[in-house]
Design a protein around this motif. Sequence first.
Motif, PDB file in Angstrom:
ATOM      1  N   ARG A 196      19.807  33.796  41.573  1.00  0.00           N
ATOM      2  CA  ARG A 196      19.998  35.147  41.001  1.00  0.00           C
ATOM      3  C   ARG A 196      21.354  35.713  41.393  1.00  0.00           C
ATOM      4  O   ARG A 196      22.075  36.261  40.574  1.00  0.00           O
ATOM      5  N   VAL A 197      21.713  35.562  42.646  1.00  0.00           N
ATOM      6  CA  VAL A 197      22.983  36.131  43.121  1.00  0.00           C
ATOM      7  C   VAL A 197      24.146  35.206  42.770  1.00  0.00           C
ATOM      8  O   VAL A 197      25.260  35.688  42.529  1.00  0.00           O
ATOM      9  N   LEU A 198      23.920  33.920  42.684  1.00  0.00           N
ATOM     10  CA  LEU A 198      24.967  33.011  42.226  1.00  0.00           C
ATOM     11  C   LEU A 198      25.365  33.349  40.784  1.00  0.00           C
ATOM     12  O   LEU A 198      26.547  33.323  40.432  1.00  0.00           O
ATOM     13  N   ASP A 199      24.387  33.705  39.953  1.00  0.00           N
ATOM     14  CA  ASP A 199      24.691  34.131  38.584  1.00  0.00           C
ATOM     15  C   ASP A 199      25.570  35.381  38.595  1.00  0.00           C
ATOM     16  O   ASP A 199      26.485  35.519  37.777  1.00  0.00           O
ATOM     17  N   TYR A 200      25.278  36.304  39.505  1.00  0.00           N
ATOM     18  CA  TYR A 200      26.133  37.501  39.650  1.00  0.00           C
ATOM     19  C   TYR A 200      27.557  37.089  39.993  1.00  0.00           C
ATOM     20  O   TYR A 200      28.521  37.590  39.407  1.00  0.00           O
ATOM     21  N   LEU A 201      27.704  36.172  40.957  1.00  0.00           N
ATOM     22  CA  LEU A 201      29.050  35.725  41.348  1.00  0.00           C
ATOM     23  C   LEU A 201      29.776  35.069  40.180  1.00  0.00           C
ATOM     24  O   LEU A 201      30.974  35.295  39.978  1.00  0.00           O
ATOM     25  N   ASP A 202      29.054  34.276  39.394  1.00  0.00           N
ATOM     26  CA  ASP A 202      29.669  33.664  38.209  1.00  0.00           C
ATOM     27  C   ASP A 202      30.161  34.743  37.249  1.00  0.00           C
ATOM     28  O   ASP A 202      31.287  34.682  36.753  1.00  0.00           O
ATOM     29  N   ALA A 203      29.311  35.735  36.979  1.00  0.00           N
ATOM     30  CA  ALA A 203      29.672  36.802  36.041  1.00  0.00           C
ATOM     31  C   ALA A 203      30.806  37.682  36.574  1.00  0.00           C
ATOM     32  O   ALA A 203      31.590  38.226  35.791  1.00  0.00           O
ATOM     33  N   SER A 204      30.916  37.795  37.898  1.00  0.00           N
ATOM     34  CA  SER A 204      31.944  38.662  38.494  1.00  0.00           C
ATOM     35  C   SER A 204      33.352  38.093  38.340  1.00  0.00           C
ATOM     36  O   SER A 204      34.329  38.817  38.442  1.00  0.00           O
ATOM     37  N   GLY A 205      33.457  36.784  38.140  1.00  0.00           N
ATOM     38  CA  GLY A 205      34.767  36.144  38.054  1.00  0.00           C
ATOM     39  C   GLY A 205      35.296  35.671  39.400  1.00  0.00           C
ATOM     40  O   GLY A 205      36.308  34.986  39.461  1.00  0.00           O
ATOM     41  N   LEU A 206      34.621  36.028  40.488  1.00  0.00           N
ATOM     42  CA  LEU A 206      35.091  35.640  41.819  1.00  0.00           C
ATOM     43  C   LEU A 206      35.187  34.121  41.944  1.00  0.00           C
ATOM     44  O   LEU A 206      36.129  33.600  42.541  1.00  0.00           O
ATOM     45  N   LEU A 207      34.236  33.427  41.354  1.00  0.00           N
ATOM     46  CA  LEU A 207      34.187  31.970  41.527  1.00  0.00           C
ATOM     47  C   LEU A 207      35.199  31.237  40.647  1.00  0.00           C
ATOM     48  O   LEU A 207      35.273  30.009  40.694  1.00  0.00           O
ATOM     49  N   ASP A 208      36.000  31.988  39.887  1.00  0.00           N
ATOM     50  CA  ASP A 208      37.110  31.373  39.157  1.00  0.00           C
ATOM     51  C   ASP A 208      38.187  30.909  40.135  1.00  0.00           C
ATOM     52  O   ASP A 208      38.977  30.030  39.812  1.00  0.00           O
ATOM     53  N   ALA A 209      38.202  31.501  41.324  1.00  0.00           N
ATOM     54  CA  ALA A 209      39.151  31.116  42.367  1.00  0.00           C
ATOM     55  C   ALA A 209      38.557  29.947  43.149  1.00  0.00           C
ATOM     56  O   ALA A 209      37.452  30.057  43.700  1.00  0.00           O
ATOM     57  N   PRO A 210      39.259  28.811  43.191  1.00  0.00           N
ATOM     58  CA  PRO A 210      38.716  27.623  43.872  1.00  0.00           C
ATOM     59  C   PRO A 210      38.297  27.866  45.321  1.00  0.00           C
ATOM     60  O   PRO A 210      37.315  27.283  45.780  1.00  0.00           O
ATOM     61  N   ALA A 211      39.023  28.717  46.043  1.00  0.00           N
ATOM     62  CA  ALA A 211      38.668  28.963  47.446  1.00  0.00           C
ATOM     63  C   ALA A 211      37.275  29.585  47.557  1.00  0.00           C
ATOM     64  O   ALA A 211      36.521  29.250  48.472  1.00  0.00           O
ATOM     65  N   TRP A 212      36.934  30.477  46.660  1.00  0.00           N
ATOM     66  CA  TRP A 212      35.603  31.091  46.686  1.00  0.00           C
ATOM     67  C   TRP A 212      34.564  30.143  46.132  1.00  0.00           C
ATOM     68  O   TRP A 212      33.464  30.038  46.665  1.00  0.00           O
ATOM     69  N   ALA A 213      34.895  29.452  45.041  1.00  0.00           N
ATOM     70  CA  ALA A 213      33.945  28.519  44.426  1.00  0.00           C
ATOM     71  C   ALA A 213      33.521  27.433  45.407  1.00  0.00           C
ATOM     72  O   ALA A 213      32.358  27.019  45.428  1.00  0.00           O
TER      73      ALA A 213
END
Length: 184
Positions: free
Chosen positions: A93-110
């Motif tokens: 549920r929260v991983l989906d939030y992170l995907d939608a937030s755009g944060l995981l577009d950055a390799p360091a966060w992903a």
Amino acid sequence: MAPPARPSCPGRHPGSLFDAAVGVRVPDGTPSPNKPVEARTHFRRGDRSLALRTLGGYVAELLGTGNMHGACVAAVEFVNMMAKLDRPGEAARVLDYLDASGLLDAPAWASQVAEVRAGLGDLPRPAPALDDQGALEYMRQVLRQLGGAQSTPAGPVAGPLPDEPAEGSPQAEGSPQPGTVRSE
């Protein structure tokens, strides 16, 4: 000629620098990722109860101050903790939030949630994605349930909070999950 390669701190755990960093005091009210990193440290050292309370306190602080900027940092720690506690639904549920937030577009966060993502596979995902406020409210609810849980030899046993109706009860029917958007 290229400069010599720097050693990667031989003999040190990769998290040890973060462990040391959380000891640096910052003035109250200063936005800082120290609390989520402190929660990670407690969790890694085996004090899961303290880790959950620490992360829960940070989430409550963000909600109390209206500071949505720290939601993603809290969410990364939440996802990793939930996966290790064998709570894939909450992690997803929260991983989906992170995907939608755009944060995981950055390799360091992903990279910080890559192992969890791989482990979740094709787990069904609820819709719609949470927003910052909704993600924080959802994390607070789950962390409160886990933090107030009774311990058993198999681990924590979560249940409804005293002020919340049990799932499936007449009071809970028709109630949206925190942070979801109702479609009319």
